[in-house]
Design a protein around this motif. Structure first.
Motif, short mmCIF file in Angstrom:
data_model
loop_
_atom_site.label_atom_id
_atom_site.label_comp_id
_atom_site.label_asym_id
_atom_site.label_seq_id
_atom_site.Cartn_x
_atom_site.Cartn_y
_atom_site.Cartn_z
N LYS A 16 46.46 41.76 56.05
CA LYS A 16 46.84 41.30 54.71
C LYS A 16 47.49 39.91 54.79
O LYS A 16 47.21 39.04 53.95
N PHE A 17 48.31 39.70 55.80
CA PHE A 17 48.95 38.40 55.98
C PHE A 17 47.91 37.31 56.24
O PHE A 17 47.96 36.23 55.64
N SER A 18 46.95 37.60 57.11
CA SER A 18 45.93 36.61 57.44
C SER A 18 45.07 36.28 56.23
O SER A 18 44.64 35.14 56.04
N LEU A 19 44.82 37.27 55.39
CA LEU A 19 44.03 37.04 54.18
C LEU A 19 44.80 36.18 53.18
O LEU A 19 44.25 35.26 52.57
N ILE A 20 46.08 36.48 53.02
CA ILE A 20 46.91 35.73 52.06
C ILE A 20 46.98 34.25 52.45
O ILE A 20 46.84 33.36 51.60
N ILE A 21 47.20 33.97 53.73
CA ILE A 21 47.34 32.57 54.14
C ILE A 21 45.99 31.85 54.22
O ILE A 21 45.96 30.63 54.36
N SER A 22 44.89 32.62 54.15
CA SER A 22 43.56 32.01 54.20
C SER A 22 43.03 31.64 52.82
O SER A 22 42.09 30.85 52.71
N ILE A 23 43.63 32.20 51.79
CA ILE A 23 43.20 31.91 50.42
C ILE A 23 43.92 30.65 49.93
O ILE A 23 45.14 30.55 50.06
N PRO A 24 43.19 29.68 49.41
CA PRO A 24 43.82 28.44 48.91
C PRO A 24 44.94 28.75 47.91
O PRO A 24 44.86 29.70 47.14
N LYS A 25 45.97 27.91 47.95
CA LYS A 25 47.14 28.15 47.10
C LYS A 25 46.79 28.17 45.61
O LYS A 25 47.41 28.90 44.83
N ASP A 26 45.83 27.35 45.19
CA ASP A 26 45.48 27.31 43.79
C ASP A 26 44.70 28.55 43.33
O ASP A 26 44.52 28.77 42.13
N VAL A 27 44.26 29.34 44.29
CA VAL A 27 43.56 30.59 43.98
C VAL A 27 44.46 31.80 44.25
O VAL A 27 44.26 32.87 43.67
N LEU A 28 45.45 31.63 45.10
CA LEU A 28 46.29 32.74 45.54
C LEU A 28 47.00 33.42 44.38
O LEU A 28 47.06 34.66 44.33
N TRP A 29 47.53 32.65 43.44
CA TRP A 29 48.30 33.28 42.35
C TRP A 29 47.42 34.21 41.53
O TRP A 29 47.85 35.29 41.11
N ARG A 30 46.16 33.83 41.34
CA ARG A 30 45.23 34.71 40.63
C ARG A 30 44.86 35.92 41.48
O ARG A 30 44.70 37.04 40.97
N SER A 31 44.73 35.68 42.76
CA SER A 31 44.35 36.75 43.69
C SER A 31 45.40 37.86 43.73
O SER A 31 45.07 39.05 43.81
N LEU A 32 46.66 37.49 43.67
CA LEU A 32 47.74 38.47 43.74
C LEU A 32 47.75 39.36 42.49
O LEU A 32 47.99 40.57 42.58
N ILE A 33 47.48 38.78 41.34
CA ILE A 33 47.41 39.57 40.11
C ILE A 33 46.24 40.55 40.18
O ILE A 33 46.38 41.74 39.89
N ALA A 34 45.07 40.04 40.58
CA ALA A 34 43.88 40.88 40.68
C ALA A 34 44.09 41.99 41.71
O ALA A 34 43.72 43.16 41.48
N MET A 35 44.66 41.65 42.83
CA MET A 35 44.89 42.60 43.91
C MET A 35 45.74 43.78 43.45
O MET A 35 45.37 44.95 43.65
N CYS A 36 46.84 43.50 42.82
CA CYS A 36 47.76 44.56 42.40
C CYS A 36 47.19 45.38 41.24
O CYS A 36 47.42 46.59 41.16
N CYS A 37 46.47 44.73 40.36
CA CYS A 37 45.88 45.42 39.22
C CYS A 37 44.83 46.43 39.70
O CYS A 37 44.85 47.61 39.30
N LEU A 38 43.92 46.00 40.55
CA LEU A 38 42.86 46.89 41.03
C LEU A 38 43.44 48.02 41.88
O LEU A 38 43.00 49.17 41.78
N ALA A 39 44.42 47.71 42.71
CA ALA A 39 44.99 48.71 43.60
C ALA A 39 45.61 49.86 42.81
O ALA A 39 45.45 51.04 43.18
N ARG A 40 46.28 49.54 41.71
CA ARG A 40 46.91 50.62 40.92
C ARG A 40 45.88 51.40 40.14
O ARG A 40 46.02 52.61 39.93
N TRP A 41 44.81 50.73 39.71
CA TRP A 41 43.75 51.49 39.05
C TRP A 41 43.04 52.39 40.05
O TRP A 41 42.66 53.52 39.73
N ALA A 42 42.88 51.93 41.29
CA ALA A 42 42.27 52.75 42.34
C ALA A 42 43.10 54.01 42.58
O ALA A 42 42.56 55.09 42.85
N GLN A 43 44.42 53.89 42.47
CA GLN A 43 45.27 55.07 42.59
C GLN A 43 44.94 56.07 41.49
O GLN A 43 44.89 57.29 41.73
N ALA A 44 44.74 55.56 40.29
CA ALA A 44 44.41 56.43 39.16
C ALA A 44 43.07 57.14 39.39
O ALA A 44 42.92 58.32 39.06
#
Length: 246
Positions: A120-148
């Motif tokens: 997870k750390f290697s993926l986070i630092i590999s994603i460009p900073k201008d895309v990272l903020w969007r990636s974090l929102i998408a990541m957490c949103c999908l993960a919680r829906w996957a729990q459901a």
């Protein structure tokens, strides 16, 4: 509002108190709000990543991971570790469930959680900073829906708090949550968001099927493991799709 607060209370460490009476079926009804809570967690991580954007990339990645664990109380990481301990080897269902309930972490749990955080750390630092903020929102949103989604399977234990979510889970709430999640991905990444959404979901669904074959359903630990797998697969998909569509 009650069901939203239940979702926040279960998925985060925010000190929320629900003063009105909670019925058992309210836990199942709260599942529709899981992606919303995920988006809120992602938004907080996104804000942190933007505020700390001036820091070196490895430091930024570590800070994001630290706050991710803090906001959730490392609950899902704990579930992932317990699942690694229980699922390793060809053990019968009863022994797997016993191992997963043991408060002590085993070798496979340590190895699993270490490798997960490294990836997870290697993926986070590999994603460009201008895309990272969007990636974090998408990541957490999908993960919680996957729990459901995982809550649609039978409960593998005879008792436990996660059993209330599973027992009273409603398919229509899961579908609504899925539509919301797709909208979030589309808003964040446009057409690419649809591809990222479905490619990110596949590993989580594979694990859910694997859990059903191993223990006949889901537990609180495996639901946490689903969340962690979905987070990693989302970051992985964003990295791959971004590399291909540049």
């Amino acid at each position: 509002m009650k069901h939203l607060l239940i979702a926040f209370q279960f998925l985060t460490v925010l000190p929320l108190k629900i003063c009105i009476e909670i019925k058992d079926e309210d836990y199942g009804k709260s599942l529709v709000y899981f992606p919303i809570v995920g988006m809120a967690i992602g938004a907080m991580l996104s804000a942190i990543s933007l505020c700390c954007g001036f820091l070196p990339v490895p430091v930024l990645g570590a800070i994001v991971l630290i706050f991710s664990a803090f906001f959730t109380g490392a609950l899902h990481l704990d579930g992932f570790a317990d699942t690694c301990d229980g699922f390793y080897g060809s053990k019968p269902k009863e022994e797997i469930l016993k191992i997963m309930r043991d408060p002590r972490i085993g070798v496979m749990g340590v190895v699993g959680i270490t490798l997960l955080l490294l990836l997870k750390f290697s993926l986070i630092i590999s994603i460009p900073k201008d895309v990272l903020w969007r990636s974090l929102i998408a990541m957490c949103c999908l993960a919680r829906w996957a729990q459901a989604i995982g809550c649609l399977l039978p409960y593998a234990r005879n008792e436990g708090k996660a059993g209330l979510f599973i027992k009273y889970a409603r398919k229509k709430d899961i579908i609504i949550g899925g539509v919301f999640t797709i909208i979030v991905f589309s808003a964040l990444f446009g057409l690419k968001g649809i591809i990222i959404f479905f490619s990110s979901l596949i590993p989580a669904l594979i694990f859910i099927c694997h859990a059903k074959s191993k223990i006949g359903g889901m537990t609180g630990d495996t639901i946490g493991a689903v969340s962690e797998i979905a987070e990693v697969s989302t970051l992985f998909s964003i990295l791959i799709v971004g590399s291909v569509w540049t």
